[in-house]
Design an enzyme around this catalytic site. Structure first.
Site, PDB file in Angstrom:
ATOM      1  N   GLU A 299      -5.674   7.851   4.868  1.00 51.64           N
ATOM      2  CA  GLU A 299      -4.786   7.151   3.931  1.00 51.64           C
ATOM      3  C   GLU A 299      -4.468   5.822   4.591  1.00 51.64           C
ATOM      4  O   GLU A 299      -3.978   5.792   5.726  1.00 51.64           O
ATOM      5  CB  GLU A 299      -3.530   7.979   3.656  1.00 51.64           C
ATOM      6  CG  GLU A 299      -3.820   9.364   3.059  1.00 51.64           C
ATOM      7  CD  GLU A 299      -4.713   9.345   1.829  1.00 51.64           C
ATOM      8  OE1 GLU A 299      -4.694   8.348   1.073  1.00 51.64           O
ATOM      9  OE2 GLU A 299      -5.479  10.317   1.622  1.00 51.64           O
ATOM     10  N   CYS A 333       3.789   2.192   3.478  1.00 51.57           N
ATOM     11  CA  CYS A 333       2.512   1.861   2.842  1.00 51.57           C
ATOM     12  C   CYS A 333       2.734   1.640   1.353  1.00 51.57           C
ATOM     13  O   CYS A 333       1.971   0.931   0.709  1.00 51.57           O
ATOM     14  CB  CYS A 333       1.523   2.982   3.071  1.00 51.57           C
ATOM     15  SG  CYS A 333       2.225   4.577   2.703  1.00 51.57           S
TER      16      CYS A 333
END
Ligand code: NAD
Length: 549
Positions: A299, A333
């Protein structure tokens, strides 16, 4: 090595699994007093953090400082820096532990992680909060939703998801029993974790381990303090020696040893796109060395957007931007970092944001009233300061809110809003990972063109949010923006995903989208074996259609 096989004698039900409630830390609350006391105790420092390999503490003569980003002159202590030889030790320990661990009954593996979750939610709650606050510069709310809420949820829901995965079984016809055995991968797993979430770091090794794998875990150098504590809690919960091996060394050193080992079975990564790309390339080059095709789960970065149309509510947009862009200093993020606002709403949105941001205070974590704390280190501070300086002199952008920074005491970047005249201005495209939001104001009647810009401006597709009050428009944006985000929000900020509620992960250059904390992620750590058993085996090779007429 001789191993003992213990067979389960029951199809056990799990304890009830729900999201861990988040504590409020209101004035005069017990949890607030406990946390303040823990912060004061841990601030005294004296840390001497060893690596943990094969269950044993490993020290070296190379010590590395641990200092709070919000107070960088204060020394908390040291961690012991390892090298490639320690990575090799960790691989050897993982391979040694594997046969016993993979044979252990699933309910015992589950019990270890359920117990770890209860230790974090209970006796270690304020310790893990204080460590995350001091080490990674999180305020109490940000720490509570990460180091407690999300980590506990990961460990508990992984167990429920494992249970559901194991229960996924094929059909059988008369005289036959078909079974699916959810084997762990052959070899060991490499967990490489980022600085920004204690929960993610704890899950990158935890999820594969729960499924019967053994792990080499290398945390970020700026989150060693929390990683060490998570490891100690897992040991206290009963994790056998060698199942997860914690090494403190440089990323390139760890990767070089791990990615050249024939037993490398998979990587569980969260971090920047650039690092993931490099590892993917190395794995591809080395593919013939490995016994199996490694699982590559990563990720990565984001350039998360908020798009509003002219029917949206300006106050709601401003609140989503203030929270989405500036909580944890934009170092999520999922943080909102580019916004597309119609000209008819911009003045109001800006005014509401100014009102909010003028009230926000920036400072250390021990003063609970600070909404914004420090960015993680000097490198990050310098990078962000440069983006601000460039915007100050650019013809294509202007700073409309904030623009201040100061690293005398801590690495403080004040919440900053850049107004870009061009939709492709650098801060509309690149991931900055700091408290800087860039806004592009579009003409009210150019919403459709703006959606095209939004789609094409950045290579990432992690999170995104739309604001509108018209249902037909909401439906249209949702379809038009299908591939722009793996987590899509309607009239909400693009951050704060909760395990089991908004499974998290993005597409395009934001990662492999395996949705941490969900059954899809666990499936990457198993290689199913289908077993067909025939009760009365056939004794005649002939089928009726071959008989002569
Ligand atoms: P990073 O990529 O710098 O570091 C991640 C890990 O990789 C660390 O352990 C680091 O030591 C290691 N590493 C760094 N350079 C390496 C190299 N050359 N070879 C091998 N390993 C190396 O990331 P970070 O700064 O710790 O975290 C921020 C990044 O993580 C941002 O890009 C953010 O978007 C991303 N992130 C993504 C998600 C998600 O779910 N998509 C979640 C959190 C963070």
């Amino acid at each position: 090595m001789k191993t003992q096989t213990v067979m389960a004698k029951g199809i056990f039900k799990l304890p009830k699994i729900t999201n861990e409630p988040i504590k409020a830390y209101a004035l005069d609350s017990t949890e607030r007093k406990e946390l303040k006391a823990k912060l004061a105790e841990l601030r005294k420092g004296g840390l001497d953090l060893p690596m943990i390999i094969d269950g044993k503490e490993v020290r070296t003569d190379k010590l590395h400082d641990i200092r709070p980003p919000q107070d960088h002159q204060h020394l908390l202590g040291y961690y012991h820096q390892g090298d490639k030889s320690h990575v090799q030790m960790a691989i050897d320990a993982a391979l040694k532990a594997k046969p016993t661990w993979e044979k252990m009954n699933w309910e015992s593996r589950a019990a270890i992680f359920l117990k770890a979750a209860d230790l974090i939610a209970g006796p270690y709650r304020q310790t893990i909060n204080a460590v995350t606050m001091l080490g990674q510069s999180k305020n109490v709310f940000q720490s509570e939703i990460d180091a407690v809420g999300e980590l506990v949820d990961f460990y508990r829901f992984n167990v429920r998801n494992m249970y559901e995965l194991y229960a996924m079984q094929p059909n059988s016809s008369t005289g036959i029993w078909n079974r699916m055995e959810w084997r762990p991968l052959e070899g060991f797993i490499f967990a490489l974790s980022p600085f920004n979430f204690t929960a993610i770091a704890g899950n990158l090794g935890g999820a594969p381990a729960l499924m019967g794998n053994t792990v080499v875990w290398k945390p970020s150098k700026t989150a060693v303090y929390a990683a060490h504590l998570v490891m100690k809690i897992l040991q206290e919960a009963g994790l056998p020696d060698g199942v997860i091996n914690l090494v403190f060394c440089s990323g390139p050193d760890a990767s070089e040893v791990v990615l050249n080992d024939e037993n490398f079975a998979g990587i569980h990564f969260t971090g920047s796109t650039k690092v993931f790309d490099e590892m993917w390339k190395t794995i591809a080059n080395n593919v013939r060395k490995y016994k199996s095709y490694p699982r590559i789960v990563g990720e990565t970065g984001g350039k998360d957007y908020v798009f509003a149309d002219s029917t949206a509510n300006a106050k709601q947009i401003a609140t989503a931007l203030t929270r989405g862009a500036f909580e944890y200093q934009g170092q999520k993020c999922s943080a909102a970092s580019r916004a597309y606002i119609p000209d008819t709403l911009w003045d109001d949105v800006k005014k509401y944001m100014e009102d909010d941001l003028n009230k926000i205070t920036v400072g250390g974590v021990e003063d609970f009233s600070n909404f914004v704390n420090a960015v993680i280190d000097e490198e990050s501070f310098n990078k962000l300061a440069k983006y601000i300086d460039d915007a100050k002199v650019s013809d294509d952008a202007e700073i409309v809110i904030g623009g201040k920074y100061d690293k005398e005491v801590g690495y403080f970047i004040y919440p900053t809003v850049i107004l870009a005249n061009r939709s492709d201005y650098v801060t509309m495209q690149e991931e900055l990972f700091g408290p800087i939001l860039t806004v592009y104001v579009y003409k009210e009647n150019e919403a459709e063109e703006t959606l095209n810009l939004l789609d094409k401006t950045s290579p990432y597709a992690l999170t995104g949010a739309i604001f509108s009050t018209r249902r037909d428009k909401i439906e249209h944006y949702t379809q038009r923006l299908t591939y722009t985000a793996g987590n899509f929000y309607i009239n909400d900020k693009p951050t704060g995903a909760v395990v089991d509620q908004q499974p998290f992960g993005g597409g395009r250059r934001s990662g492999t989208n395996d949705k941490a904390g969900s059954i899809f992620n666990l499936m990457r750590w198993v290689s199913p074996r289908c077993i067909k058993e025939s009760f009365v085996p056939a004794t005649d090779y002939m089928y009726p259609n071959f008989l002569k007429e």
